[in-house]
Design a protein around this motif. Structure first.
Motif, short mmCIF file in Angstrom:
data_model
loop_
_atom_site.label_atom_id
_atom_site.label_comp_id
_atom_site.label_asym_id
_atom_site.label_seq_id
_atom_site.Cartn_x
_atom_site.Cartn_y
_atom_site.Cartn_z
N ALA A 54 13.38 -43.68 -3.56
CA ALA A 54 12.89 -42.36 -3.18
C ALA A 54 12.53 -42.37 -1.70
O ALA A 54 12.10 -43.39 -1.16
CB ALA A 54 11.68 -41.96 -4.01
N LEU A 55 12.73 -41.23 -1.06
CA LEU A 55 12.28 -41.01 0.31
C LEU A 55 11.38 -39.79 0.31
O LEU A 55 11.79 -38.71 -0.10
CB LEU A 55 13.46 -40.79 1.25
N ILE A 56 10.13 -39.98 0.74
CA ILE A 56 9.18 -38.87 0.79
C ILE A 56 8.90 -38.55 2.26
O ILE A 56 8.29 -39.35 2.97
CB ILE A 56 7.87 -39.22 0.06
N ASN A 57 9.39 -37.41 2.70
CA ASN A 57 9.17 -36.97 4.07
C ASN A 57 7.85 -36.23 4.16
O ASN A 57 7.78 -35.01 4.01
CB ASN A 57 10.33 -36.06 4.53
N ASN A 58 6.79 -36.98 4.42
CA ASN A 58 5.44 -36.42 4.44
C ASN A 58 4.91 -36.25 5.85
O ASN A 58 3.86 -35.63 6.06
CB ASN A 58 4.50 -37.34 3.65
N ALA A 59 5.60 -36.79 6.85
CA ALA A 59 5.11 -36.70 8.23
C ALA A 59 5.17 -35.25 8.72
O ALA A 59 6.18 -34.57 8.55
CB ALA A 59 5.94 -37.60 9.14
N GLY A 60 4.10 -34.80 9.32
CA GLY A 60 4.06 -33.44 9.84
C GLY A 60 2.64 -33.05 10.20
O GLY A 60 1.69 -33.72 9.79
N PHE A 61 2.49 -32.00 10.98
CA PHE A 61 1.15 -31.50 11.30
C PHE A 61 1.23 -30.01 11.62
O PHE A 61 2.31 -29.45 11.78
CB PHE A 61 0.49 -32.28 12.44
N GLY A 62 0.07 -29.37 11.68
CA GLY A 62 0.01 -27.95 11.96
C GLY A 62 -0.57 -27.66 13.33
O GLY A 62 -1.12 -28.55 14.00
N ASP A 63 -0.45 -26.42 13.75
CA ASP A 63 -1.01 -25.98 15.03
C ASP A 63 -1.44 -24.53 14.86
O ASP A 63 -0.61 -23.64 14.74
CB ASP A 63 0.02 -26.12 16.14
N TYR A 64 -2.76 -24.30 14.85
CA TYR A 64 -3.29 -22.97 14.57
C TYR A 64 -3.67 -22.26 15.87
O TYR A 64 -4.30 -22.85 16.75
CB TYR A 64 -4.51 -23.06 13.66
N GLY A 65 -3.28 -21.01 15.96
CA GLY A 65 -3.60 -20.19 17.12
C GLY A 65 -2.50 -19.18 17.37
O GLY A 65 -1.41 -19.26 16.80
N ALA A 66 -2.78 -18.20 18.23
CA ALA A 66 -1.83 -17.13 18.50
C ALA A 66 -0.64 -17.64 19.31
O ALA A 66 -0.80 -18.47 20.20
CB ALA A 66 -2.52 -15.99 19.23
N VAL A 67 0.53 -17.11 19.01
CA VAL A 67 1.73 -17.42 19.79
C VAL A 67 1.50 -16.98 21.24
O VAL A 67 1.00 -15.89 21.50
CB VAL A 67 2.96 -16.72 19.20
N GLY A 68 1.89 -17.83 22.17
CA GLY A 68 1.69 -17.52 23.58
C GLY A 68 0.40 -18.08 24.13
O GLY A 68 0.18 -18.06 25.35
N GLU A 69 -0.46 -18.61 23.25
CA GLU A 69 -1.74 -19.16 23.69
C GLU A 69 -1.89 -20.63 23.33
O GLU A 69 -2.98 -21.20 23.45
CB GLU A 69 -2.89 -18.36 23.06
N ARG A 70 -0.79 -21.26 22.88
CA ARG A 70 -0.87 -22.64 22.42
C ARG A 70 -0.34 -23.61 23.47
O ARG A 70 0.39 -23.23 24.39
CB ARG A 70 -0.07 -22.82 21.11
N ASP A 71 -0.71 -24.87 23.31
CA ASP A 71 -0.20 -25.95 24.16
C ASP A 71 1.25 -26.19 23.77
O ASP A 71 1.55 -26.64 22.66
CB ASP A 71 -1.05 -27.20 23.92
#
Length: 224
Positions: A54-71
């Protein structure tokens, strides 16, 4: 078990925890930053000496905030990890294990089926994961000689490092942010339930936090 992540100390801690639960377990650690596609290809070459079930692709993260105001550098890294690396690993796994009884489980999100305010880009990345994996599930099912399966797990709020990373707030409080959420241990049980099933989707309902196994949810133009 082959554990893959960036931080060696946390991987070693997890390996030690697994050893306490299952002393005879064989756990291999691979240090890799999967947000770099070249690292993904190098990693896959290192994995060729193993026979994966089995391969479990669990790597990932989120980024919260308005579009145009993020890094933008964080946004780019998120898209590289959530989409590009997952897609590359999925292609490589299918290529090498298509005729073998193995499972690919890609981790999406409840936000991979519904948009969440201030998380538009993150949700869009998870919509890709859901649609790609469901489509792959359909594609593999059409070939009667294919033994492997592709599945997608879609959690709702789960207490992990996700909240602090997504909000850039080290003091992020899950109890203050959510009326209900799951623990990582509960989510692992849901994943195992999905693994043992023949369904494509394992999803948590954002309204009642119930987990259920489901058929693919997106429309499909090919033969069903």
């Amino acid at each position: 078990m082959i554990l893959i992540a960036r931080r060696a100390e946390l991987l070693q801690s997890l390996k030690d925890e697994i050893a306490q639960i299952a002393p005879k377990s064989d756990v291999v650690i691979k240090i890799c930053d999967l947000a770099n596609s070249e690292n993904v290809l190098t990693l896959w070459d290192e994995l060729k000496s193993y026979e994966l079930k089995a391969l479990i692709n669990n790597a990932g993260f989120g980024d919260y905030g308005a579009v145009g105001e993020r890094d933008l550098s964080k946004v780019l890294q998120m898209l590289e990890l959530n989409i590009i690396s997952l897609t590359l690993l999925s292609h490589l796994f299918v290529r090498d294990y298509k005729r073998k009884p193995a499972q690919l489980i890609n981790i999406s999100s409840a936000g991979g089926y519904s948009m969440v305010p201030n998380a538009v880009t993150y949700c869009a990345s998870k919509f890709f994961v859901s649609a790609f994996t469901e489509g792959l599930h359909r594609e593999l099912a059409q070939d009667k000689e294919v033994k492997k399966q592709a599945k997608v797990l879609a959690p709702a709020a789960t207490r992990t490092e996700f909240g602090p990373v997504a909000t850039d707030d080290a003091g992020y409080d899950y109890d203050a942010a959510f009326k209900r959420y799951h623990s990582s241990e509960e989510m692992a049980e849901f994943l195992l339930t999905l693994y043992d099933s023949d369904e494509c989707v394992g999803a948590v309902d954002r309204n009642n936090f119930e987990f259920s196994l489901q058929a693919p949810r997106f429309d499909y133009a090919g033969k069903r």
